[in-house]
Design a protein around this motif. Structure first.
Motif, PDB file in Angstrom:
ATOM      1  N   LEU A   1       0.905  28.864  10.699  1.00 47.27           N
ATOM      2  CA  LEU A   1      -0.498  29.958  10.418  1.00 47.27           C
ATOM      3  C   LEU A   1      -1.555  29.130  11.259  1.00 47.27           C
ATOM      4  CD1 LEU A   1      -0.383  30.552   6.668  1.00 47.27           C
ATOM      5  CD2 LEU A   1      -0.120  32.402   8.412  1.00 47.27           C
ATOM      6  N   SER A   2      -1.485  27.940  11.380  1.00 52.55           N
ATOM      7  CA  SER A   2      -2.637  27.000  12.182  1.00 52.55           C
ATOM      8  C   SER A   2      -2.291  27.251  13.868  1.00 52.55           C
ATOM      9  CB  SER A   2      -2.433  25.596  12.059  1.00 52.55           C
ATOM     10  OG  SER A   2      -3.447  24.842  12.560  1.00 52.55           O
ATOM     11  N   ARG A   3      -0.999  27.462  13.890  1.00 48.44           N
ATOM     12  CA  ARG A   3      -0.768  27.564  15.352  1.00 48.44           C
ATOM     13  C   ARG A   3      -0.989  29.005  15.739  1.00 48.44           C
ATOM     14  NH1 ARG A   3      -1.809  24.119  17.882  1.00 48.44           N
ATOM     15  NH2 ARG A   3      -0.546  24.907  19.655  1.00 48.44           N
TER      16      ARG A   3
ATOM     17  N   LYS B   1      -9.165  35.070  32.548  1.00 47.13           N
ATOM     18  CA  LYS B   1      -7.962  33.978  32.862  1.00 47.13           C
ATOM     19  C   LYS B   1      -6.490  34.793  32.350  1.00 47.13           C
ATOM     20  CE  LYS B   1     -11.192  30.112  32.906  1.00 47.13           C
ATOM     21  NZ  LYS B   1     -11.798  28.938  32.106  1.00 47.13           N
ATOM     22  N   PHE B   2      -6.033  35.769  32.973  1.00 48.08           N
ATOM     23  CA  PHE B   2      -5.128  36.514  32.469  1.00 48.08           C
ATOM     24  C   PHE B   2      -3.846  35.576  32.402  1.00 48.08           C
ATOM     25  CE2 PHE B   2      -7.964  39.634  34.246  1.00 48.08           C
ATOM     26  CZ  PHE B   2      -7.852  40.432  33.411  1.00 48.08           C
ATOM     27  N   ASN B   3      -3.823  34.643  33.142  1.00 51.12           N
ATOM     28  CA  ASN B   3      -2.367  33.795  33.186  1.00 51.12           C
ATOM     29  C   ASN B   3      -2.535  32.754  31.813  1.00 51.12           C
ATOM     30  OD1 ASN B   3      -4.540  32.448  34.737  1.00 51.12           O
ATOM     31  ND2 ASN B   3      -3.197  31.023  35.129  1.00 51.12           N
ATOM     32  N   ASP B   4      -3.735  32.285  31.706  1.00 53.38           N
ATOM     33  CA  ASP B   4      -3.752  31.372  30.528  1.00 53.38           C
ATOM     34  C   ASP B   4      -3.387  32.181  29.424  1.00 53.38           C
ATOM     35  OD1 ASP B   4      -4.138  29.095  32.439  1.00 53.38           O
ATOM     36  OD2 ASP B   4      -6.306  29.496  32.343  1.00 53.38           O
ATOM     37  N   ALA B   5      -4.143  33.151  29.275  1.00 51.69           N
ATOM     38  CA  ALA B   5      -3.937  34.091  28.191  1.00 51.69           C
ATOM     39  C   ALA B   5      -2.367  34.429  27.744  1.00 51.69           C
ATOM     40  CB  ALA B   5      -4.695  35.473  28.091  1.00 51.69           C
ATOM     41  N   ALA B   6      -1.702  34.959  28.928  1.00 54.46           N
ATOM     42  CA  ALA B   6      -0.418  35.216  28.929  1.00 54.46           C
ATOM     43  C   ALA B   6       0.364  34.070  28.430  1.00 54.46           C
ATOM     44  CB  ALA B   6       0.055  35.833  30.008  1.00 54.46           C
ATOM     45  N   GLY B   7       0.129  32.786  29.176  1.00 53.96           N
ATOM     46  CA  GLY B   7       0.921  31.600  29.102  1.00 53.96           C
ATOM     47  C   GLY B   7       0.691  31.050  27.184  1.00 53.96           C
ATOM     48  N   ALA B   8      -0.541  31.298  26.782  1.00 57.75           N
ATOM     49  CA  ALA B   8      -0.670  30.864  25.462  1.00 57.75           C
ATOM     50  C   ALA B   8      -0.016  31.634  24.393  1.00 57.75           C
ATOM     51  CB  ALA B   8      -2.200  31.008  24.929  1.00 57.75           C
ATOM     52  N   VAL B   9       0.314  32.933  24.667  1.00 61.41           N
ATOM     53  CA  VAL B   9       0.896  33.797  23.724  1.00 61.41           C
ATOM     54  C   VAL B   9       2.322  33.712  23.822  1.00 61.41           C
ATOM     55  CG1 VAL B   9       1.107  35.862  24.945  1.00 61.41           C
ATOM     56  CG2 VAL B   9       0.983  35.989  22.496  1.00 61.41           C
ATOM     57  N   TYR B  10       2.793  33.329  25.087  1.00 60.71           N
ATOM     58  CA  TYR B  10       4.074  33.000  25.468  1.00 60.71           C
ATOM     59  C   TYR B  10       4.667  31.746  24.774  1.00 60.71           C
ATOM     60  CZ  TYR B  10       8.443  32.163  28.207  1.00 60.71           C
ATOM     61  OH  TYR B  10       9.630  31.599  28.666  1.00 60.71           O
ATOM     62  N   GLN B  11       3.927  30.807  24.899  1.00 60.26           N
ATOM     63  CA  GLN B  11       4.089  29.421  24.284  1.00 60.26           C
ATOM     64  C   GLN B  11       4.304  29.586  22.851  1.00 60.26           C
ATOM     65  OE1 GLN B  11       4.821  26.347  25.207  1.00 60.26           O
ATOM     66  NE2 GLN B  11       4.431  25.304  23.354  1.00 60.26           N
ATOM     67  N   PHE B  12       3.548  30.224  22.193  1.00 62.21           N
ATOM     68  CA  PHE B  12       3.431  30.343  20.766  1.00 62.21           C
ATOM     69  C   PHE B  12       4.639  31.084  20.293  1.00 62.21           C
ATOM     70  CE2 PHE B  12       2.703  33.376  17.126  1.00 62.21           C
ATOM     71  CZ  PHE B  12       2.308  32.198  16.025  1.00 62.21           C
ATOM     72  N   VAL B  13       4.887  32.405  20.964  1.00 63.12           N
ATOM     73  CA  VAL B  13       6.062  33.263  20.536  1.00 63.12           C
ATOM     74  C   VAL B  13       7.413  32.538  20.722  1.00 63.12           C
ATOM     75  CG1 VAL B  13       7.240  35.342  20.821  1.00 63.12           C
ATOM     76  CG2 VAL B  13       4.679  35.173  20.855  1.00 63.12           C
ATOM     77  N   TRP B  14       7.743  32.046  21.895  1.00 70.20           N
ATOM     78  CA  TRP B  14       8.989  31.588  22.266  1.00 70.20           C
ATOM     79  C   TRP B  14       9.182  30.277  21.664  1.00 70.20           C
ATOM     80  CZ3 TRP B  14      12.260  33.868  26.249  1.00 70.20           C
ATOM     81  CH2 TRP B  14      13.449  33.080  26.265  1.00 70.20           C
TER      82      TRP B  14
ATOM     83  N   GLU C   1       6.979  27.856  19.508  1.00 74.32           N
ATOM     84  CA  GLU C   1       6.353  27.600  18.279  1.00 74.32           C
ATOM     85  C   GLU C   1       7.022  28.540  17.114  1.00 74.32           C
ATOM     86  OE1 GLU C   1       2.520  25.733  20.036  1.00 74.32           O
ATOM     87  OE2 GLU C   1       2.297  27.630  18.703  1.00 74.32           O
ATOM     88  N   PHE C   2       6.931  29.652  17.386  1.00 71.53           N
ATOM     89  CA  PHE C   2       7.414  30.717  16.393  1.00 71.53           C
ATOM     90  C   PHE C   2       8.925  30.873  16.384  1.00 71.53           C
ATOM     91  CE2 PHE C   2       8.075  35.398  15.154  1.00 71.53           C
ATOM     92  CZ  PHE C   2       7.949  35.191  14.031  1.00 71.53           C
ATOM     93  N   CYS C   3       9.430  31.256  17.544  1.00 72.83           N
ATOM     94  CA  CYS C   3      11.141  31.470  17.644  1.00 72.83           C
ATOM     95  C   CYS C   3      11.851  30.098  17.354  1.00 72.83           C
ATOM     96  CB  CYS C   3      11.229  32.139  18.926  1.00 72.83           C
ATOM     97  SG  CYS C   3      10.971  33.753  18.827  1.00 72.83           S
TER      98      CYS C   3
END
Length: 891
Positions: free
Chosen positions: A615-617, A633-646, A648-650
């Motif tokens: 939840l914190s992440r 900063k589209f690449n940084d936004a995409a990179g952040a959600v990619y890092q989280f999903v792949w 941290e979450f998965c």
């Protein structure tokens, strides 16, 4: 039936994409509201040519716009994404003329009126192709408001602007140097000229002084134009000519006197410092001629043939004339020398004919008075150009702006609203067609046959599309627009002109931000072109990998100021990301009940460490995505959600909660984790939606507790339960320690070639009591994820015999290897592997030290060898470290 029964095992993009796009359109989810209490947010689409088909530039440009529009809807804004197409005067006329030619007809046989009817018919039948392709891309434009630069409303705006500028003295008709295409028989805008470097010659010609005292040598790439020279110029600071007494030269072949003039424009470092001045055939010479009141002699006609002014060369084709002129100069001893010379030559962007700078009577906009306020808007940060590096280019162009030639000698376009009275020759400029001459009352009025440059109507796009010149609710709500996303190549030709027109006619800037995206190149960084054969077709990529994967690839590499290197392998990589999300959703839906489920996370206390941490992440990912999309900063936004999903979450959370979901830890714990799982999946779909709209919509409708479309969801930081995902320092610190321990154990497994399925015994030592207590508290997570048979924690003491070690912050991990690996066999395996890698590395090193290979091999091949060398070097280093560890452990 559980939720997972409704989610197919594999994600198949094609059927899903069509179904949901039809749903969005049917439900009117792209529509903006003219009057709303919501904050207005608007973007006008850079109108693609009506003849166009989707290419990589369109795909990037429109994907970025769509990301912003979907994001701002999630933030609660009233979003207008105004779509439309440009009539593309020259391009469209060429297409239709080719069609007529294939039918044995041409526009002159049809006549102007019938030809225009034919173009409109073609537009209705074929002109919407790119709109359909934009829909395949997922573009969420308000299609019910689609505009066309030749529709009735925009035509009315064009006439009003033309007449007002004319009455203000900012539009005039006069002789000026323009880019002329002899094939298309029209003037071209600078943007419509494609420059190509070709092998040519530099011809050095002797111009004798009229008084017989000597000569001056000038150099030119176009000797045929010398027939129209009206002066020779030198720089007043050039000491080589400080003592010449002659004031005139004899123009070779024409045998007439022309003056020697002094002008600081002349480059003293080029050739002899003498410059032939041909005001009718060179834009810089035209400026010099204007300063010195020189006559302009047009020796090349609009048909590409030499005119009467060319004397004996009259009627020759311009390039045939060049050969004859050079031959005659040689015979008369006036040709000093010919040197090979590479130079850029302008070609018509449509028919590829070499364009001719030509003096012509055209209509112009006086640009300097309009440019000043457009520069002030950027200076004062009323409009921000992003990245800021483009400010310099913008100001350089605006400071040196030339009057804008707006007339085109074609039939398809906005016919200039000017009429000439045949009786008294008065020119009448009016918004409505006049019936009589206001001076003499004559009724024989002939309208100007030229049409306006396509960019003229496009310059009005931000306000004409919203109903101007009427004061519409749409204008009041959405002008100025929020942001313009565009390529750098039209920063001057379109963006600057929209700035000038918007400020002049609306009294306000047309957009607050201008985001300038880079080029999409091939995987080697080369510009895509049909001739090179490296063009990637967006529609083919979409067919192969799905729209979501393609869009995410574009966003992930859209770094400010850096070109995108596109390859299908990269898109394939993000297709795996789409599948990762899909599989994670299937797993989650398997455990989330369909009914009688309380979704509020905060109703359960306390939560487990993985629950608190994810939840914190999630909160951090939400904050990072928003911050980066707000600053483009589209690449940084995409990179952040990619890092989280792949990752941290998965990779971590879903694995960490499996003992709770599958084990016997009690219903209360399971219910709490299930609520967290639901919440994280819900917010993840919303975070990902702007980037990957189709797969997120598909999963959203299978997730219990959701209503309507994910497009109508609320961004996670704006929801009533946003506090549930606040930053949790304690959970982050504890989980970071746990992850560090597990990662250390996994690294030892990898380095020592230990099977992942083999259960291990692990000892962790730490001086810090709090760290020991934290590790002990969460040893069940460590045991599960690291696959351990036993796990113990103690204060630092004696190192276990024959153990591998790994160090994480505040703790040391010991993994006894006695009985786990055969040290002799492992040593032999590593030594063989090192020998093999060393041989390959030696081969790659020899190639890179071979000068012939580096000089002759294609750049892409050399780059692959360099990459191979780097990979092998890293691999050998790791193998050697592992071998050294084995030897150390055996001691």
């Amino acid at each position: 039936m559980s939720s997972t029964d409704l989610l197919d095992k594999a994600y198949e993009p094609y059927d899903v994409e069509k179904r949901w796009y039809d749903f969005w359109e049917k439900e009117g989810l792209f529509a903006a509201t003219e009057k709303s209490e919501q904050k207005g947010y608007s973007i006008v689409i850079p109108p693609p040519n009506v003849t166009g088909v989707l290419h990589m530039g369109h795909a990037l440009n429109n994907t970025l716009q769509d990301i912003l529009c979907r994001y701002r809807r999630l933030r609660g804004d009233n979003v207008l994404w105004m779509p439309g197409t440009d009539h593309a005067g020259i391009a469209t006329q060429n297409v239709v003329e080719k069609k007529l030619a294939s039918e044995g007809n041409d526009r002159h046989q049809l006549g102007r009126e019938k030809f225009i009817e034919t173009v409109w018919k073609w537009r209705k039948e074929y002109g919407g192709q790119i709109i359909h392709q934009l829909k395949r891309l997922g573009a969420s434009c308000d299609w019910n408001r689609e505009r066309f630069t030749m529709d009735e409303g925009l035509s009315r705006a064009v006439r009003k602007v033309f007449v007002q500028l004319y009455n203000e003295g900012l539009i005039y008709r006069g002789n000026y140097i323009i880019n002329w295409c002899h094939r298309c028989h029209t003037a071209l805008a600078d943007l419509e000229v494609e420059h190509e470097e070709i092998d040519g010659n530099l011809y050095h010609i002797r111009y004798p002084f009229a008084d017989g005292s000597g000569e001056i040598i000038v150099a030119t790439t176009r000797p045929e134009t010398m027939l129209g020279d009206t002066a020779v110029a030198i720089n007043p600071d050039d000491e080589r000519y400080s003592n010449i007494g002659a004031t005139e030269v004899i123009l070779p072949l024409m045998n007439k006197k022309i003056p020697i003039i002094k002008d600081k424009y002349v480059d003293m470092s080029f050739g002899t410092g003498g410059l032939k001045v041909t005001p009718a055939h060179d834009p810089n010479d035209f400026e010099i001629g204007t300063r010195h009141n020189l006559p302009a002699v047009k020796v090349i006609g609009d048909d590409g043939l030499m005119t009467d002014e060319a004397g004996e060369f009259k009627g020759l084709d311009r390039f045939e004339c060049r050969e004859i002129v050079v031959d005659k100069l040689r015979k008369e001893g006036l040709l000093e020398k010919i040197e090979p010379h590479k130079h850029n030559v302008g070609h018509c962007y449509r028919c590829k004919t070499i364009i001719e700078p030509n003096l012509s009577k055209q209509w112009f906009v006086s640009a300097k008075p309009l440019a000043e306020k457009a520069m002030d808007a950027v200076r004062n940060n009323e409009t921000k150009i992003i990245p800021e590096t483009w400010n310099k280019t913008y100001f350089e162009w605006m400071n040196n702006i030339r009057d804008w030639c707006i007339s085109r000698q074609i039939w398809w376009g906005h016919q200039i609203p000017a009429w000439t009275c045949e009786t008294c020759q008065k020119v009448i400029v009016a918004t409505n067609t006049p019936e009589t001459c206001p001076d003499c009352g004559g009724k024989n009025l002939i309208q100007e046959t030229d049409v306006l440059d396509t960019w003229f109507s496009s310059a009005l796009w931000p306000f004409s599309t919203m109903g101007w010149p009427d004061e519409t609710p749409l204008l009041k709500t959405f002008y100025p627009t929020s942001v313009l996303i565009t390529g750098f190549d039209i920063l001057f030709f379109w963006v600057a002109r929209m700035m000038m027109m918007g400020i002049h006619f609306m009294g306000d800037i047309p957009f607050k931000d201008v985001y300038v995206h880079a080029l999409v190149r091939d995987e080697h960084g080369k510009k895509m072109s049909k001739s090179t054969g490296n063009v990637i077709d967006p529609l083919s990529v979409i067919e192969e990998y799905g729209t979501d994967a393609f869009r995410f690839t574009l966003a992930a590499f859209a770094a400010q100021g850096r070109d995108i290197k596109m390859s299908e392998k990269r898109v394939e990589g993000y297709r795996h990301f789409v599948n990762k999300l899909w599989n994670a959703a299937r797993f989650a839906l398997m455990h989330i009940p369909n009914s009688n489920f309380e979704f509020q996370v905060s109703s359960f206390k306390p939560l487990s460490l993985p629950d608190r941490w994810i939840l914190s992440r999630l909160g951090k990912a939400t904050e990072t995505v928003a911050e980066n999309l707000d600053t483009y900063k589209f690449n940084d936004a995409a990179g952040a959600v990619y890092q989280f999903v792949w990752h941290e979450f998965c990779d971590w959370y879903l694995e960490a909660i499996k003992p709770v979901l599958y084990g016997n830890e009690g219903q209360e714990k399971k219910d709490a984790t299930t609520r967290v799982l639901w919440r994280v999946l819900r917010d993840t779909l919303v975070l990902l939606h702007p980037f990957m709209p189709f797969v997120t919509e598909e999963i959203w409708h299978k997730l219990p507790g959701t209503e309507g479309s994910v497009m109508k969801a609320v961004f996670p930081s704006d929801t009533p339960d946003a506090a549930d995902v606040a930053y949790n320092a304690e959970a982050e610190s504890e989980m970071e320690l746990v992850i560090g321990i597990i990662t250390g154990i996994r690294n030892i497994r990898g380095e020592m070639n230990i099977s992942p399925s083999l259960a291990l015994e692990v000892l962790v030592q730490s001086q810090d009591k709090k760290i020991r207590e934290t590790i002990q508290q969460h040893q069940d997570i460590i045991t599960h994820l690291a696959r351990l048979s036993s796990f113990s924690v103690e204060q630092p003491g004696e190192r276990p015999k024959a153990s591998a070690t790994a160090i994480t912050e505040g703790a040391t991990i010991f993994l006894p290897l006695e009985g786990i690996i055969d040290f002799a066999k492992e040593t032999e395996r590593l030594e063989k592997e090192i020998d093999k890698v060393t041989k390959e590395l030696t081969g790659a090193s020899k190639k890179l030290s071979n000068e012939d290979f580096l000089a002759k091999a294609p750049e892409s091949v050399v780059e692959k060898v360099r990459e191979k060398h780097e990979t092998l070097a890293e691999k050998r280093q790791k193998l050697q470290l592992n071998l050294d560890k084995i030897k150390e452990i055996k001691k």
